[in-house]
Scaffold this motif. Structure first.
Motif, mmCIF file in Angstrom:
data_model
loop_
_atom_site.group_PDB
_atom_site.id
_atom_site.type_symbol
_atom_site.label_atom_id
_atom_site.label_comp_id
_atom_site.label_asym_id
_atom_site.label_seq_id
_atom_site.Cartn_x
_atom_site.Cartn_y
_atom_site.Cartn_z
ATOM 1 N N LYS A 44 49.152 36.274 18.379
ATOM 2 C CA LYS A 44 50.142 36.898 17.500
ATOM 3 C C LYS A 44 49.594 37.036 16.086
ATOM 4 N N LEU A 45 48.475 36.365 15.828
ATOM 5 C CA LEU A 45 47.879 36.373 14.497
ATOM 6 C C LEU A 45 46.385 36.638 14.586
ATOM 7 N N VAL A 46 45.869 37.502 13.717
ATOM 8 C CA VAL A 46 44.424 37.657 13.559
ATOM 9 C C VAL A 46 44.097 37.746 12.076
ATOM 10 N N GLN A 47 42.870 37.397 11.763
ATOM 11 C CA GLN A 47 42.357 37.676 10.416
ATOM 12 C C GLN A 47 41.433 38.865 10.549
ATOM 13 N N LEU A 48 41.725 39.889 9.785
ATOM 14 C CA LEU A 48 41.022 41.161 9.899
ATOM 15 C C LEU A 48 40.303 41.490 8.596
ATOM 16 N N GLU A 49 39.030 41.793 8.718
ATOM 17 C CA GLU A 49 38.224 42.125 7.546
ATOM 18 C C GLU A 49 38.440 43.585 7.153
ATOM 19 N N PRO A 50 39.081 43.852 5.994
ATOM 20 C CA PRO A 50 39.371 45.241 5.625
ATOM 21 C C PRO A 50 38.198 45.972 4.981
ATOM 22 N N ASP A 291 33.675 46.035 11.383
ATOM 23 C CA ASP A 291 33.139 46.932 12.400
ATOM 24 C C ASP A 291 33.538 46.531 13.817
ATOM 25 N N GLY A 292 34.563 45.661 13.932
ATOM 26 C CA GLY A 292 35.183 45.423 15.226
ATOM 27 C C GLY A 292 34.722 44.242 16.038
ATOM 28 N N TYR A 293 33.781 43.442 15.540
ATOM 29 C CA TYR A 293 33.311 42.304 16.319
ATOM 30 C C TYR A 293 34.321 41.142 16.238
ATOM 31 N N VAL A 294 34.574 40.539 17.387
ATOM 32 C CA VAL A 294 35.483 39.398 17.471
ATOM 33 C C VAL A 294 34.651 38.128 17.372
ATOM 34 N N THR A 295 34.899 37.332 16.344
ATOM 35 C CA THR A 295 34.115 36.114 16.108
ATOM 36 C C THR A 295 35.032 34.892 16.151
ATOM 37 N N PRO A 296 34.449 33.681 16.233
ATOM 38 C CA PRO A 296 35.267 32.487 16.429
ATOM 39 C C PRO A 296 36.304 32.213 15.352
ATOM 40 N N GLY A 309 32.343 39.975 21.495
ATOM 41 C CA GLY A 309 32.400 41.363 21.922
ATOM 42 C C GLY A 309 32.998 42.214 20.812
ATOM 43 N N ASN A 310 33.062 43.516 21.054
ATOM 44 C CA ASN A 310 33.564 44.434 20.037
ATOM 45 C C ASN A 310 34.843 45.112 20.528
ATOM 46 N N ILE A 311 35.895 44.984 19.744
ATOM 47 C CA ILE A 311 37.213 45.489 20.146
ATOM 48 C C ILE A 311 37.230 47.007 20.261
ATOM 49 N N PHE A 312 36.306 47.688 19.601
ATOM 50 C CA PHE A 312 36.251 49.143 19.679
ATOM 51 C C PHE A 312 35.473 49.632 20.900
ATOM 52 N N GLU A 313 34.851 48.701 21.607
ATOM 53 C CA GLU A 313 34.001 49.088 22.736
ATOM 54 C C GLU A 313 34.541 48.646 24.097
ATOM 55 N N GLU A 314 35.542 47.747 24.118
ATOM 56 C CA GLU A 314 36.108 47.279 25.382
ATOM 57 C C GLU A 314 37.531 46.780 25.163
ATOM 58 N N PRO A 315 38.329 46.675 26.224
ATOM 59 C CA PRO A 315 39.695 46.175 26.093
ATOM 60 C C PRO A 315 39.702 44.772 25.482
ATOM 61 N N PHE A 316 40.645 44.533 24.597
ATOM 62 C CA PHE A 316 40.662 43.245 23.909
ATOM 63 C C PHE A 316 40.877 42.091 24.885
ATOM 64 N N ASN A 317 41.691 42.284 25.911
ATOM 65 C CA ASN A 317 41.931 41.184 26.849
ATOM 66 C C ASN A 317 40.653 40.780 27.570
ATOM 67 N N ASN A 318 39.733 41.744 27.771
ATOM 68 C CA ASN A 318 38.439 41.410 28.379
ATOM 69 C C ASN A 318 37.621 40.490 27.475
ATOM 70 N N ILE A 319 37.862 40.594 26.183
ATOM 71 C CA ILE A 319 37.196 39.722 25.216
ATOM 72 C C ILE A 319 37.941 38.395 25.120
ATOM 73 N N TRP A 320 39.250 38.477 24.914
ATOM 74 C CA TRP A 320 40.076 37.292 24.644
ATOM 75 C C TRP A 320 40.065 36.298 25.803
#
Length: 346
Positions: A44-50, A291-296, A309-320
């Motif tokens: 429900k929460l993410v930190q996003l780099e603008p 640029d979309g990379y999901v990091t710890p 993984g990169n959220i712009f390149e695959e479904p987020f659930n596949n990463i999460w």
């Protein structure tokens, strides 16, 4: 016990991760912090780099080590739409990364779209752009605005934050509080203070200033090593970190005294105790780079060192809930070897 003590302190003030919640939301947040599994519901929460652009050149910032392809880059409106589409569970977004958030050229469109989706926004800013007419617009969109102030000594402040003027930042903070009262919004306003052996003695004066200005909160973070043992910067910072740890008890004592003295001011403390295996980042939230990379997490944010993984390149659930993330969670739950987190925050 420090982790749980701070959770309960946050619940007492009905405030978690820079956003003011209802009691129900705060309890729900705490539940997500404590209960951990290999597979987890979407966050429900993410930190996003603008953005990775900045108008300061702070001496401690790792931004200068970014590759040319990642430097001075903005999150686009289209990318923001895509992230919300891929994580439909999102309710809270902290807009912060290696750059100054308010320098994103698309910031107002991003905030407007997010508000239409009922997203709660928070941010930590260097305070340089908190001027008219920006302030009134920011108060409309943000549920929490935090200004980084690592010293209330003008000379020290300007040494750390190359390009900044201490007086300007304090005046901007005053303006933010003044306009907030004028337009009668619930936005919380506070400061972030990174404590070390060089500045911990300023905590009482910082709390006094915050109380005088009418701030809602102070977030005191004991200095952290943003690098891992696989990076040369880790060893360059280690000596400073060791010196800072010598005053950790004094920092804790000053915070407890300040909480007793300024009861209306929420004073949060992120201590320097070992965080693994109790850290909750990979279970309840994540960091997403510009640029979309999901990091710890917001400290281990360099995708060139480690990413899921990169959220712009695959479904987020596949990463999460992918294999890499599940193995990472198991290493946290069972306290197995994990070069990313084993030494954190040292």
């Amino acid at each position: 016990m420090g982790f749980y003590r701070e959770i309960f302190y946050g619940l007492k003030h009905l405030r978690c991760f820079d956003v003011k919640f209802s009691l129900w939301s705060a309890l729900e947040f705490a539940r997500g912090e404590i209960f951990k599994r290999e597979r987890m519901p979407l966050p429900k929460l993410v930190q996003l780099e603008p953005t990775t652009k900045c108008n300061f050149n702070c001496i401690t910032c790792t931004r200068k080590s970014l590759s040319k392809s990642r430097l001075n880059r903005d999150l686009t409106v289209q990318d923001f739409h895509a992230i919300l589409g891929k994580i439909p569970t999102l309710k809270v977004i902290k807009l912060q990364g290696l750059g100054e958030p308010l320098m994103n050229q698309h910031i107002w469109k991003i905030l407007e779209y997010g508000k239409r989706r009922r997203i709660k926004f928070s941010t930590t800013t260097n305070g340089s752009l908190l001027n008219l007419p920006n302030v009134e617009k920011l108060l409309k969109y943000f549920d929490s605005i935090c200004v980084s102030i690592d010293s209330i000594n003008p000379e020290t402040f300007e040494y750390i934050r190359k390009g900044a003027k201490y007086e300007d930042i304090i005046n901007n903070l005053k303006l933010l509080v003044e306009i907030k009262r004028k337009v009668k919004v619930a936005t919380e306003v506070g400061v972030n203070f990174v404590a070390s052996h060089l500045n911990y003695h300023e905590i009482p004066d910082l709390c006094r200033l915050a109380s005088k200005l009418g701030l809602n909160f102070i977030y005191i973070v004991e200095v952290e090593n943003w690098a891992t043992p696989k990076e040369k910067e880790y060893y360059q910072q280690s000596e400073f970190i060791r010196d800072a740890r010598k005053v950790k008890r004094k920092i804790r004592r000053l915070i407890l005294d300040a909480r007793e003295k300024y009861r209306k001011l929420a004073i949060y403390h992120k201590d320097s105790n070992r965080r693994k295996p109790k850290c909750s980042w990979c279970f309840s939230k994540c960091f997403i780079t510009v640029d979309g990379y999901v990091t710890p997490c917001c400290i281990r944010m360099n995708p060139e060192v480690f990413n899921f993984g990169n959220i712009f390149e695959e479904p987020f659930n596949n990463i999460w809930n992918g294999e890499k993330m599940r193995k990472f969670r198991l290493s946290m739950m069972k306290d197995k070897a994990n070069f990313i987190c084993d030494q954190c925050p040292d």
